[in-house]
Structures are given as structure tokens and as C-alpha cells.
Design a protein around this motif. Structure first.
Motif, mmCIF file in Angstrom:
data_model
loop_
_atom_site.group_PDB
_atom_site.id
_atom_site.type_symbol
_atom_site.label_atom_id
_atom_site.label_comp_id
_atom_site.label_asym_id
_atom_site.label_seq_id
_atom_site.Cartn_x
_atom_site.Cartn_y
_atom_site.Cartn_z
ATOM 1 N N PRO A 102 0.817 -1.234 0.000
ATOM 2 C CA PRO A 102 0.000 0.000 0.000
ATOM 3 C C PRO A 102 0.843 1.274 0.000
ATOM 4 O O PRO A 102 0.457 2.256 -0.626
ATOM 5 C CB PRO A 102 -0.842 -0.138 1.274
ATOM 6 C CG PRO A 102 -0.936 -1.608 1.514
ATOM 7 C CD PRO A 102 0.386 -2.156 1.061
ATOM 8 N N ARG A 103 1.974 1.266 0.679
ATOM 9 C CA ARG A 103 2.822 2.459 0.681
ATOM 10 C C ARG A 103 3.400 2.729 -0.703
ATOM 11 O O ARG A 103 3.613 3.896 -1.078
ATOM 12 C CB ARG A 103 3.941 2.300 1.708
ATOM 13 C CG ARG A 103 3.455 2.239 3.152
ATOM 14 C CD ARG A 103 4.610 2.233 4.128
ATOM 15 N NE ARG A 103 4.149 2.092 5.497
ATOM 16 C CZ ARG A 103 3.748 3.108 6.264
ATOM 17 N NH1 ARG A 103 3.771 4.334 5.774
ATOM 18 N NH2 ARG A 103 3.340 2.898 7.495
ATOM 19 N N THR A 104 3.668 1.696 -1.476
ATOM 20 C CA THR A 104 4.146 1.890 -2.845
ATOM 21 C C THR A 104 3.082 2.545 -3.703
ATOM 22 O O THR A 104 3.384 3.440 -4.510
ATOM 23 C CB THR A 104 4.563 0.545 -3.440
ATOM 24 O OG1 THR A 104 5.558 -0.070 -2.608
ATOM 25 C CG2 THR A 104 5.124 0.717 -4.844
ATOM 26 N N VAL A 105 1.835 2.119 -3.540
ATOM 27 C CA VAL A 105 0.739 2.708 -4.311
ATOM 28 C C VAL A 105 0.524 4.163 -3.906
ATOM 29 O O VAL A 105 0.306 5.035 -4.754
ATOM 30 C CB VAL A 105 -0.548 1.880 -4.119
ATOM 31 C CG1 VAL A 105 -1.698 2.467 -4.938
ATOM 32 C CG2 VAL A 105 -0.309 0.429 -4.527
ATOM 33 N N PRO A 165 -1.654 -0.681 6.517
ATOM 34 C CA PRO A 165 -1.880 -1.505 7.722
ATOM 35 C C PRO A 165 -1.156 -0.948 8.928
ATOM 36 O O PRO A 165 -0.243 -0.124 8.813
ATOM 37 C CB PRO A 165 -1.333 -2.874 7.302
ATOM 38 C CG PRO A 165 -0.383 -2.587 6.190
ATOM 39 C CD PRO A 165 -0.923 -1.393 5.481
ATOM 40 N N ARG A 166 -1.542 -1.411 10.064
ATOM 41 C CA ARG A 166 -0.947 -0.946 11.313
ATOM 42 C C ARG A 166 0.545 -1.254 11.348
ATOM 43 O O ARG A 166 0.983 -2.330 10.930
ATOM 44 C CB ARG A 166 -1.651 -1.610 12.494
ATOM 45 C CG ARG A 166 -1.108 -1.206 13.856
ATOM 46 C CD ARG A 166 -1.762 -2.023 14.947
ATOM 47 N NE ARG A 166 -1.195 -1.718 16.253
ATOM 48 C CZ ARG A 166 -1.489 -2.375 17.373
ATOM 49 N NH1 ARG A 166 -2.366 -3.378 17.323
ATOM 50 N NH2 ARG A 166 -0.928 -2.044 18.518
ATOM 51 N N GLN A 167 1.310 -0.283 11.825
ATOM 52 C CA GLN A 167 2.761 -0.441 11.917
ATOM 53 C C GLN A 167 3.101 -1.543 12.917
ATOM 54 O O GLN A 167 2.614 -1.569 14.043
ATOM 55 C CB GLN A 167 3.405 0.871 12.348
ATOM 56 C CG GLN A 167 4.902 0.831 12.457
ATOM 57 C CD GLN A 167 5.591 0.850 11.107
ATOM 58 O OE1 GLN A 167 4.974 1.212 10.114
ATOM 59 N NE2 GLN A 167 6.844 0.463 11.069
ATOM 60 N N VAL A 349 6.660 5.877 14.115
ATOM 61 C CA VAL A 349 7.236 4.831 13.271
ATOM 62 C C VAL A 349 8.269 4.007 14.023
ATOM 63 O O VAL A 349 8.274 2.775 13.939
ATOM 64 C CB VAL A 349 7.872 5.455 12.004
ATOM 65 C CG1 VAL A 349 8.511 4.376 11.142
ATOM 66 C CG2 VAL A 349 6.830 6.224 11.206
ATOM 67 N N TYR A 350 9.134 4.655 14.800
ATOM 68 C CA TYR A 350 10.269 3.960 15.402
ATOM 69 C C TYR A 350 10.020 3.508 16.836
ATOM 70 O O TYR A 350 10.778 2.685 17.342
ATOM 71 C CB TYR A 350 11.509 4.854 15.362
ATOM 72 C CG TYR A 350 12.142 4.916 13.992
ATOM 73 C CD1 TYR A 350 13.215 4.112 13.656
ATOM 74 C CD2 TYR A 350 11.643 5.769 13.020
ATOM 75 C CE1 TYR A 350 13.793 4.159 12.402
ATOM 76 C CE2 TYR A 350 12.216 5.828 11.756
ATOM 77 C CZ TYR A 350 13.288 5.018 11.457
ATOM 78 O OH TYR A 350 13.844 5.067 10.208
ATOM 79 N N LEU A 351 9.027 4.063 17.503
ATOM 80 C CA LEU A 351 8.785 3.692 18.903
ATOM 81 C C LEU A 351 7.571 2.797 19.033
ATOM 82 O O LEU A 351 6.805 2.889 19.988
ATOM 83 C CB LEU A 351 8.627 4.958 19.752
ATOM 84 C CG LEU A 351 9.803 5.943 19.705
ATOM 85 C CD1 LEU A 351 9.596 7.068 20.691
ATOM 86 C CD2 LEU A 351 11.131 5.234 19.960
#
Length: 398
Positions: A102-105, A165-167, A349-351
């Protein structure tokens, strides 16, 4: 350079990429935009629509096609064919799939919209951008007639963007890190992995280091940031500098402004008869600088032994999560070390942690709070009246 089926450069894309490069965009960003526009140009060629006649329908159909199509591959899968698209039972991370994420789209939609915005500003191309915003049906402008009983909608969301989707957490647990570090074969591999997990530097930033980028006294390393290309000093652990010393003692004497990381064995370039030659390296050993594919192979070997699917970026997530758990460090400190422009990237994103670990810590917090609540009432010292102290101190003297 994006070319058409006849091998001629596509001038609209070339002009847009030149403008993108003139805005101080990194070469990686320009390359990423070029590939997204190449996909869009192939799609327009397939449906026989001119680029300046594209509408919302072509964007919508491209999104639908990407949602069910497989990415092209140069070589067929061999060893990874049995795990593609599945979830690793040890780490809980999914393996890469052959479909478009999805991130690519979403990135494709953003690139196409920026491309048409550029040409609309130039007075060419279609009158309306084919990648439209997800605006409200009640008004052409987001939150123009906002109902105070409803939350505000974010402006700028694209209509045909798929949901992300959820990270999932990517940090390595302590036991997984210990097992991974044990499987490393050389001092070079131990040095670069310990630097990655303590300094939170990216793989490309570590590969670009030179011997003059090491501050042995203060135990710091200097890296060039991926996006801004700015130099930044990062603290590293004392253990990583121990492995660095062991690695460099067996390397020889590399040039101060040359690459820091080298291959472990001499490299012979293959060619015709008499064409084999060694590439000069430290102390004339015939080594060559370490590349990302060779660096990635270090983790692939360990993954095959451990049955895991760790990658180099997981070490950056691990360092960020470890720093966030330290009470002496603020989230602003973590953001500075990671080099993020926005604190939302650091926190969102990182935590990200595993739900089971969060629930366990909250349960421990509640248990400790209950134990403090049911603690016995302290007895006043001799000579003090308990009733007078209750009136004076409000009844709670703990």
C-alpha cells in the motif's frame, strides 16, 4: 532517464526530473520519482491514453491493477519461494511479498500528482490534475463548513490512496540480538552491527564512513545524513569501539579519507585472458570497499542459521526503542540522534512496541500501585497524636 519504447527520452518526465533535481532533491529521491513515472508512462501506453489527456479514471484503474498485480523480478525466486508473503514464526515479521505494498501505491499517487502539478503551473498538460484529493461531498473545500460535532478532516489526502496496515514492531528483542551477534563471523561484522545498534545510523550512512570520522576519545562517529546530506556526530557504545579496534588492527593502515569498511578477502575481477587483476586496497591487500549487497549478505547468512528475517534497518529501530526506554533521555533526544525533521516520525514509526510487552509492563505498574495503596498505615512516633497529625496532614502521611 526515462525513455519510450523507441529508446527516446520522454521529454515531459525529463523536464520534471530536472526541476526536481534543481530543488536540491537527493539522487535517491529523483531515482524513486523516475521509476514511479516510468510505471505511469507504461500504464498510459498500455491503455492508449496521451499523458496530457489522462483523467481520474486512469489513476483509479492503475490503483486497481497495482492492488492485484505482482512486481516484476529480474530472476525467479529460489530459496525464498517458500516464505514469500508469510510471517516469520521467530520474529513475527512478515516476509516481503511479490505484490505491491500500500505504501508503494500511495507513493505512486503522490509522484503522479506532483508531476501534473508541475505541468499545470507551466500552463501545459490537463486543466485538472487527474490525481484528486479526497474532499468532502458537501463542499469542494475541506472543512469549509465544519460541523463542530464532528472531528476535523485532514487536508491533502488523495482519493484513491489505499489504507496502510498498522505499523508492526521491528525492534529486536534482547535474546534475538544476542543470538544474532553470536552468529557473526568476523570482527568487521561485529563492529558494524554494534555501531548500528548503538548509534542508530542507517546502513548507507555507516558504509559512507571514513577513518577520520571516528572520534576515539569521545567515542563518537560522524555520518552523512541520507536526506539532508549534512554531517552529524553520533555517540556510540564503548563495546563497538573495541570491535572497531580489533577490526582495524587486522585491516592494516587504510587511508584517512578513504573507505572504512572493506571486504575480508581479495577480489579478482574476471575478464578475458590476462585481464584478471587485483583492485588496490589497504596495505596493497587487493581488497575492495564493502557494498550494501555484501553487507546484507552478512545478515542473510545469520538468518539462515537462526531461522529469522532480520534486516539492517531493524537495528536502527532497536536503537531507537532502547533509547526511548531510558528515563534520562527524552523523545527529543531520540529524535536528534535519529536525525528526523519531525518528532511524529520518531514516535509514530520507530517507537512501536509489541502489544504483549506493553500489556506486561502496564500489569506490573498496576500491581505495584496496588501494593502501595494497601501498604500499612505508618505509626506516629512517640509523643505525637495520630488524630492531630491526620487533621494537620490530611490523613495521608506516606
Amino acid at each position: 532517464m526515462v525513455v519510450d519504447p523507441d529508446g527516446v527520452a520522454v521529454e515531459p518526465i525529463a523536464e520534471f526530473l530536472r526541476d526536481l533535481a534543481a530543488r536540491c532533491s537527493s539522487p535517491g529521491s529523483v531515482r524513486s520519482y523516475a521509476y514511479a513515472l516510468l510505471r505511469w508512462w507504461r500504464w498510459l501506453h498500455r491503455v492508449d491514453v496521451a499523458w496530457d489527456r489522462a483523467t481520474v479514471a486512469e489513476v483509479r484503474d492503475l490503483v486497481l491493477w497495482l492492488s492485484q498485480a505482482d512486481k516484476p523480478r529480474r530472476t525467479p525466486r529460489t530459496r525464498s519461494a517458500s516464505t514469500v508473503g508469510r510471517t516469520n514464526t521467530v520474529t513475527g515479521k512478515p516476509y516481503l511479498s511479490d505484490s505491491y505494498a500500500p505504501r508503494t501505491v500511495r507513493h505512486s499517487n503522490a509522484v503522479i500528482r506532483a508531476f501534473y502539478e508541475f505541468w499545470i503551473e507551466q500552463g501545459e498538460g490537463p486543466l485538472v490534475n487527474p490525481v484528486v484529493l479526497a474532499r468532502s461531498r458537501e463542499s469542494g473545500r475541506t472543512n469549509a463548513h465544519h460541523n463542530p460535532l464532528r472531528p476535523f478532516r485532514g487536508d491533502g489526502a488523495l482519493r484513491h490512496n489505499p489504507k496502510v496496515p498498522r505499523q508492526r514492531p521491528r525492534a529486536l528483542a534482547d535474546e534475538h540480538w544476542d543470538a544474532l551477534f553470536t552468529e557473526l563471523r568476523s570482527d568487521r561484522d561485529r563492529a558494524i552491527t554494534s555501531l548500528a545498534v548503538s548509534s542508530a545510523a542507517r546502513a548507507g550512512e555507516l558504509l559512507g564512513m571514513r577513518p577520520i570520522d571516528l572520534d576515539w576519545g569521545d567515542q563518537r562517529i560522524r555520518v552523512v545524513r541520507k536526506g539532508s546530506r549534512a554531517e552529524q556526530w553520533l555517540p556510540a557504545s564503548s563495546e563497538s569501539f573495541v570491535w572497531l579496534r580489533l577490526y582495524m588492527s587486522g585491516l592494516g593502515t587504510p587511508a584517512a579519507d578513504g573507505p572504512l569498511w572493506w571486504t575480508l578477502r581479495p577480489y579478482r575481477r574476471r575478464g578475458g585472458p590476462g585481464m584478471d587483476r587485483r583492485i588496490p586496497g589497504p596495505a596493497g591487500a587487493g581488497l575492495r570497499p564493502l557494498t550494501y549487497p555484501a553487507m546484507r549478505a552478512v545478515l542473510l547468512r545469520a538468518n539462515r542459521v537462526l531461522g529469522t528475517n532480520h534486516c539492517w534497518h531493524d537495528l536502527r529501530h532497536t536503537a531507537a526503542l532502547r533509547m526511548s526506554r531510558d528515563e534520562d533521555l527524552s523523545i527529543r533526544d531520540v529524535q536528534t540522534v535519529l536525525g528526523h525533521a519531525h518528532i511524529t516520525t520518531t514516535a509514530g514509526v520507530y517507537l512501536v512496541e509489541d502489544d504483549d510487552r506493553v500489556i506486561a509492563r502496564v500489569a506490573q505498574h498496576l500491581a505495584s500501585r496496588d501494593s502501595r495503596t494497601h501498604a500499612p498505615e505508618p505509626v506516629p512516633a512517640q509523643g505525637y497524636d495520630a488524630g492531630a497529625l491526620a487533621i494537620l496532614l490530611g490523613g495521608d502521611r506516606r
